[in-house]
Write a protein that holds these residues in place. Structure first.
Motif, short mmCIF file in Angstrom:
data_model
loop_
_atom_site.label_atom_id
_atom_site.label_comp_id
_atom_site.label_asym_id
_atom_site.label_seq_id
_atom_site.Cartn_x
_atom_site.Cartn_y
_atom_site.Cartn_z
N VAL A 12 0.84 -1.20 0.00
CA VAL A 12 0.00 0.00 0.00
C VAL A 12 0.87 1.26 0.00
CG1 VAL A 12 -1.91 -1.17 1.16
CG2 VAL A 12 -0.22 0.05 2.52
N ALA A 13 0.30 2.34 -0.49
CA ALA A 13 1.02 3.62 -0.51
C ALA A 13 0.76 4.44 0.74
CB ALA A 13 0.63 4.42 -1.75
N ASP A 14 -0.50 4.53 1.15
CA ASP A 14 -0.88 5.29 2.34
C ASP A 14 -1.12 4.29 3.47
OD1 ASP A 14 -2.11 6.74 4.38
OD2 ASP A 14 -3.27 7.98 2.99
N PHE A 15 -0.10 4.05 4.26
CA PHE A 15 -0.16 2.99 5.27
C PHE A 15 -1.27 3.22 6.29
CE2 PHE A 15 0.90 1.10 9.34
CZ PHE A 15 1.07 -0.22 8.97
N ASP A 16 -1.40 4.43 6.81
CA ASP A 16 -2.40 4.69 7.86
C ASP A 16 -3.82 4.48 7.33
OD1 ASP A 16 -0.45 5.23 9.78
OD2 ASP A 16 -0.43 7.38 9.31
N TRP A 21 -8.56 0.76 6.71
CA TRP A 21 -9.43 0.08 5.75
C TRP A 21 -9.41 -1.43 5.98
CZ3 TRP A 21 -9.53 -3.51 1.83
CH2 TRP A 21 -10.64 -3.47 0.98
N TYR A 22 -8.24 -2.00 6.23
CA TYR A 22 -8.15 -3.45 6.46
C TYR A 22 -8.75 -3.84 7.81
CZ TYR A 22 -5.99 -4.59 2.08
OH TYR A 22 -5.79 -4.78 0.72
N GLU A 23 -8.72 -2.94 8.78
CA GLU A 23 -9.46 -3.21 10.02
C GLU A 23 -10.95 -3.32 9.72
OE1 GLU A 23 -8.35 -0.17 12.89
OE2 GLU A 23 -6.80 -1.49 13.70
N GLN A 24 -11.45 -2.48 8.85
CA GLN A 24 -12.85 -2.53 8.42
C GLN A 24 -13.10 -3.83 7.65
OE1 GLN A 24 -13.87 0.94 6.14
NE2 GLN A 24 -16.05 0.52 6.21
N ASP A 55 4.62 0.07 0.78
CA ASP A 55 5.50 -0.12 -0.36
C ASP A 55 4.86 0.62 -1.54
OD1 ASP A 55 7.02 -0.96 -2.54
OD2 ASP A 55 7.10 -3.06 -1.89
N ALA A 56 5.10 1.93 -1.59
CA ALA A 56 4.43 2.78 -2.59
C ALA A 56 4.73 2.34 -4.01
CB ALA A 56 4.84 4.23 -2.37
N GLU A 57 5.91 1.80 -4.23
CA GLU A 57 6.29 1.37 -5.58
C GLU A 57 5.43 0.21 -6.09
OE1 GLU A 57 10.39 -0.24 -7.22
OE2 GLU A 57 10.59 1.67 -6.15
N ARG A 58 5.02 -0.67 -5.19
CA ARG A 58 4.23 -1.85 -5.57
C ARG A 58 2.74 -1.72 -5.24
NH1 ARG A 58 8.54 -6.25 -3.42
NH2 ARG A 58 9.93 -6.11 -5.20
N ALA A 59 2.37 -0.65 -4.59
CA ALA A 59 0.97 -0.46 -4.18
C ALA A 59 0.03 -0.59 -5.37
CB ALA A 59 0.79 0.90 -3.52
N GLY A 60 -1.09 -1.26 -5.13
CA GLY A 60 -2.10 -1.41 -6.16
C GLY A 60 -1.91 -2.61 -7.06
N THR A 101 -11.98 -3.84 -4.08
CA THR A 101 -10.70 -3.18 -4.31
C THR A 101 -10.40 -2.26 -3.14
OG1 THR A 101 -11.12 -3.24 -6.68
CG2 THR A 101 -9.41 -1.75 -5.93
N ASP A 102 -9.17 -2.34 -2.62
CA ASP A 102 -8.80 -1.45 -1.52
C ASP A 102 -8.48 -0.06 -2.07
OD1 ASP A 102 -6.10 -1.33 -2.35
OD2 ASP A 102 -5.35 -2.55 -0.70
N PRO A 103 -8.27 0.93 -1.20
CA PRO A 103 -8.03 2.30 -1.68
C PRO A 103 -6.82 2.45 -2.61
CG PRO A 103 -8.60 2.34 0.63
CD PRO A 103 -8.41 0.89 0.26
N ASP A 104 -5.86 1.54 -2.55
CA ASP A 104 -4.70 1.61 -3.43
C ASP A 104 -4.91 0.89 -4.75
OD1 ASP A 104 -2.33 3.01 -2.22
OD2 ASP A 104 -2.88 1.71 -0.55
N GLY A 105 -6.00 0.12 -4.87
CA GLY A 105 -6.25 -0.62 -6.10
C GLY A 105 -5.90 -2.09 -6.03
N ASN A 106 -5.46 -2.58 -4.87
CA ASN A 106 -5.23 -4.01 -4.69
C ASN A 106 -6.58 -4.72 -4.75
OD1 ASN A 106 -2.30 -4.02 -4.04
ND2 ASN A 106 -2.99 -2.76 -2.33
#
Length: 118
Positions: A12-16, A21-24, A55-60, A101-106
């Motif tokens: 993910v790019a935005d860890f916080d 989101w993953y807690e949800q 890991d902003a480079e691999r996020a999404g 899809t999570d906020p990063d696009g995963n």
């Protein structure tokens, strides 16, 4: 050599924001916070874990497949927690799929009717 645990990693790019989101998604706080601001973990089976890591480079680019016993019930629970899973798609041999899809696009795919042997 036996494997003791399997850990799926979601970048993910935005860890916080992802942590919240993953807690949800899992409906509970993380089980482990091994690296503050960089890595958080949920134990999802006896020996299976999901790690969310900065890991902003691999996020999404992550793909996480989760087999559940009752797909309609699981999707209803996700919806009740404010998430919007996609519609159910029928795959081969009675397997059903629904993606989120999570906020990063995963992409998280929930699988109903999964079995070890087909």
């Amino acid at each position: 050599m036996p494997i003791a645990h399997l850990l799926a990693v979601v970048p993910v790019a935005d860890f916080d924001a992802a942590h919240a989101w993953y807690e949800q998604l899992f409906g509970r706080p993380a089980d482990n916070l091994p690296m503050k601001g960089l890595l958080v973990e949920w134990q999802v089976t006896d020996s299976g874990w999901v790690q969310v890591t900065h890991d902003a480079e691999r996020a999404g680019t992550g793909l996480l497949n989760v087999a559940v016993d009752d797909l309609p019930q699981h999707l209803a629970e996700l919806t009740a927690r404010g998430l919007t899973p996609g519609g159910t798609v029928l795959a081969n041999k009675g397997v059903q799929l629904s993606t989120l899809t999570d906020p990063d696009g995963n992409t998280i795919t929930f699988i109903g009717g999964f079995r070890v042997e087909y």
